[in-house]
Write a protein that holds these residues in place. Structure first.
Motif, PDB file in Angstrom:
ATOM      1  N   LEU A  30       0.827  -1.201   0.000  1.00 51.34           N
ATOM      2  CA  LEU A  30       0.000   0.000   0.000  1.00 51.34           C
ATOM      3  C   LEU A  30       0.864   1.255   0.000  1.00 51.34           C
ATOM      4  O   LEU A  30       0.511   2.254  -0.631  1.00 51.34           O
ATOM      5  N   ALA A  31       1.998   1.209   0.684  1.00 46.98           N
ATOM      6  CA  ALA A  31       2.911   2.355   0.692  1.00 46.98           C
ATOM      7  C   ALA A  31       3.461   2.620  -0.706  1.00 46.98           C
ATOM      8  O   ALA A  31       3.623   3.785  -1.099  1.00 46.98           O
ATOM      9  N   ILE A  32       3.715   1.576  -1.462  1.00 46.76           N
ATOM     10  CA  ILE A  32       4.184   1.726  -2.849  1.00 46.76           C
ATOM     11  C   ILE A  32       3.104   2.400  -3.684  1.00 46.76           C
ATOM     12  O   ILE A  32       3.391   3.308  -4.479  1.00 46.76           O
ATOM     13  N   LEU A  33       1.852   1.982  -3.506  1.00 49.34           N
ATOM     14  CA  LEU A  33       0.739   2.613  -4.228  1.00 49.34           C
ATOM     15  C   LEU A  33       0.583   4.074  -3.810  1.00 49.34           C
ATOM     16  O   LEU A  33       0.423   4.955  -4.651  1.00 49.34           O
ATOM     17  N   LYS A  34       0.652   4.317  -2.508  1.00 49.85           N
ATOM     18  CA  LYS A  34       0.483   5.675  -1.991  1.00 49.85           C
ATOM     19  C   LYS A  34       1.552   6.617  -2.534  1.00 49.85           C
ATOM     20  O   LYS A  34       1.274   7.762  -2.867  1.00 49.85           O
ATOM     21  N   ALA A  35       2.776   6.105  -2.659  1.00 45.60           N
ATOM     22  CA  ALA A  35       3.881   6.920  -3.167  1.00 45.60           C
ATOM     23  C   ALA A  35       3.821   7.099  -4.683  1.00 45.60           C
ATOM     24  O   ALA A  35       4.531   7.933  -5.239  1.00 45.60           O
ATOM     25  N   GLY A  36       2.977   6.314  -5.356  1.00 43.16           N
ATOM     26  CA  GLY A  36       2.877   6.406  -6.809  1.00 43.16           C
ATOM     27  C   GLY A  36       3.979   5.667  -7.534  1.00 43.16           C
ATOM     28  O   GLY A  36       4.238   5.926  -8.707  1.00 43.16           O
ATOM     29  N   ASP A  37       4.620   4.726  -6.846  1.00 38.02           N
ATOM     30  CA  ASP A  37       5.743   3.998  -7.438  1.00 38.02           C
ATOM     31  C   ASP A  37       5.362   2.644  -8.026  1.00 38.02           C
ATOM     32  O   ASP A  37       6.226   1.923  -8.509  1.00 38.02           O
ATOM     33  N   ALA A  38       4.083   2.277  -7.985  1.00 40.53           N
ATOM     34  CA  ALA A  38       3.650   0.972  -8.475  1.00 40.53           C
ATOM     35  C   ALA A  38       3.735   0.910  -9.993  1.00 40.53           C
ATOM     36  O   ALA A  38       3.461   1.890 -10.687  1.00 40.53           O
ATOM     37  N   GLN A  39       4.099  -0.247 -10.506  1.00 42.84           N
ATOM     38  CA  GLN A  39       4.161  -0.466 -11.946  1.00 42.84           C
ATOM     39  C   GLN A  39       2.935  -1.217 -12.458  1.00 42.84           C
ATOM     40  O   GLN A  39       2.682  -1.243 -13.661  1.00 42.84           O
ATOM     41  N   ALA A  40       2.191  -1.833 -11.530  1.00 40.96           N
ATOM     42  CA  ALA A  40       1.008  -2.605 -11.908  1.00 40.96           C
ATOM     43  C   ALA A  40       0.043  -2.617 -10.732  1.00 40.96           C
ATOM     44  O   ALA A  40       0.436  -2.352  -9.592  1.00 40.96           O
ATOM     45  N   LEU A  41      -1.223  -2.924 -11.020  1.00 34.06           N
ATOM     46  CA  LEU A  41      -2.240  -2.991  -9.986  1.00 34.06           C
ATOM     47  C   LEU A  41      -3.208  -4.101 -10.356  1.00 34.06           C
ATOM     48  O   LEU A  41      -3.803  -4.080 -11.433  1.00 34.06           O
ATOM     49  N   ARG A  42      -3.357  -5.069  -9.470  1.00 33.85           N
ATOM     50  CA  ARG A  42      -4.284  -6.172  -9.715  1.00 33.85           C
ATOM     51  C   ARG A  42      -5.717  -5.689  -9.511  1.00 33.85           C
ATOM     52  O   ARG A  42      -5.975  -4.830  -8.670  1.00 33.85           O
ATOM     53  N   PHE A  43      -6.636  -6.270 -10.266  1.00 31.19           N
ATOM     54  CA  PHE A  43      -8.041  -5.923 -10.105  1.00 31.19           C
ATOM     55  C   PHE A  43      -8.529  -6.289  -8.711  1.00 31.19           C
ATOM     56  O   PHE A  43      -9.355  -5.575  -8.132  1.00 31.19           O
ATOM     57  N   SER A  44      -8.029  -7.375  -8.147  1.00 32.80           N
ATOM     58  CA  SER A  44      -8.448  -7.758  -6.798  1.00 32.80           C
ATOM     59  C   SER A  44      -7.997  -6.712  -5.773  1.00 32.80           C
ATOM     60  O   SER A  44      -8.719  -6.432  -4.808  1.00 32.80           O
TER      61      SER A  44
END
Length: 67
Positions: free
Chosen positions: A32-46
Motif C-alpha cells: 500500500l505504501a508503494i501505491l500511496k507513493a505512486g511507485d507501483a508499476q502494476a495494480l491487480r483488479f483484486s
C-alpha cells in the motif's frame, strides 16, 4: 508515469491510516505504501476491488490519467 494514484488523498479524507487500510483489506502495508507513493508499476483488479470496497469509492477516485 501519466497514471496517478490518489490513495494518500483518500486516506486523509476518510481519516484512515495506511496500517488500518492494510488490516481492513488484507493487503500488506508495504504494498500500500508503494501505491500511496505512486511507485507501483502494476495494480491487480483484486487489489483495486479491495481498495474501492474499504474506501467506499470508485476506481476513478483512486486512479487518474494525466497526459
Amino acid at each position: 508515469m501519466p497514471v496517478r494514484f490518489h490513495l494518500d488523498r483518500l486516506l486523509v479524507e476518510r481519516r484512515m491510516s495506511l496500517v488500518e487500510l492494510a488490516d481492513r483489506t488484507g493487503l500488506s502495508a508495504a504494498n500500500l505504501a508503494i501505491l500511496k507513493a505512486g511507485d507501483a508499476q502494476a495494480l491487480r483488479f483484486s487489489t483495486l476491488e479491495a481498495l474501492c470496497r474499504e474506501l467506499a469509492c470508485q476506481p476513478g477516485d483512486i486512479l487518474t490519467w494525466e497526459p
